[in-house]
Design an enzyme around this catalytic site. Structure first.
Site, PDB file in Angstrom:
ATOM      1  N   HIS A 199     -22.520  33.860   5.828  1.00  0.00           N
ATOM      2  CA  HIS A 199     -22.141  33.953   4.407  1.00  0.00           C
ATOM      3  C   HIS A 199     -22.821  32.837   3.603  1.00  0.00           C
ATOM      4  CE1 HIS A 199     -18.150  35.879   5.877  1.00  0.00           C
ATOM      5  NE2 HIS A 199     -18.876  36.832   5.326  1.00  0.00           N
ATOM      6  N   ARG A 251     -26.791  42.761   8.085  1.00  0.00           N
ATOM      7  CA  ARG A 251     -27.257  42.043   9.278  1.00  0.00           C
ATOM      8  C   ARG A 251     -28.033  42.969  10.198  1.00  0.00           C
ATOM      9  NH1 ARG A 251     -21.278  40.320  10.352  1.00  0.00           N
ATOM     10  NH2 ARG A 251     -21.265  42.489   9.708  1.00  0.00           N
TER      11      ARG A 251
END
Ligand code: PNS
Length: 171
Positions: A19, A92
């Protein structure tokens, strides 16, 4: 020219190094980036909203043009209220794509002017997720390198309090 504000929404339970990597990338693209924590989670969170906001603020305090906020209800309503031009989300692996595509297209249907921008985190963080961090922590493993050291400390504190609570119940 008007400033471009973007919102990076999520649960952040807890914030990971992935993050943080995305916040750093996002803040270089946009004039202002608001990291927005959803308050009405369907699932039972590990950390309270206040704890998650606190950790996000601590982790991002030295990053310019980034602020932390909370929101409830529809993300597009919050984005409208903030006059945001974009939503930022991380992708991702291929497995994230379906969920993210569905969310982005739903948000586009609700707010056609709001763009979702996807960024990839550094390769080193492509396997890191809050869900796995919570699972590893709950099973007694190390999450070193996956979260900022401050989050590791908070997890340890939580473990200590949980153990003390259980011991208190038994005695
Ligand atoms: O980190 P997460 O849990 O994947 O984040 C999901 C989040 C908070 C971005 C998403 O659940 C959301 O935006 N919820 C708000 C409700 C909403 O607007 N739903 C309709 C669009 S998907």
């Amino acid at each position: 020219m008007s400033e471009i504000l973007a919102i990076y929404p999520g649960s952040f339970d807890p914030i990971t190094n992935g993050h943080l990597d995305l916040i750093e990338r996002g803040r270089q693209l946009f004039d202002q980036l608001i990291v927005a924590v959803l308050t009405n989670l369907e699932k039972e969170p590990l950390f309270t909203v206040a704890e998650r906001v606190d950790m996000l603020r601590e982790a991002s305090k030295s990053i310019p043009n980034v602020s932390v906020d909370t929101f409830s209800g529809l993300l597009v309503d919050y984005a409208r209220q903030k006059q945001a031009k974009a939503l930022l989300r991380g992708i991702r692996a291929f497995t994230d794509y379906e969920y993210e595509l569905q969310m982005a297209l739903t948000n586009r249907k609700l707010a056609p002017d709001l763009e979702t921008v996807f960024l990839m985190p550094a390769l080193a963080y492509t396997y890191v997720s809050s869900r796995l961090v919570r699972e590893i922590f709950q099973l007694g493993g190390s999450v070193s390198g996956m979260v900022p050291p401050m989050v590791e400390e908070r997890l340890q504190q939580k473990l200590f309090h949980d153990k003390a609570k259980k011991a208190g119940v038994r005695s």
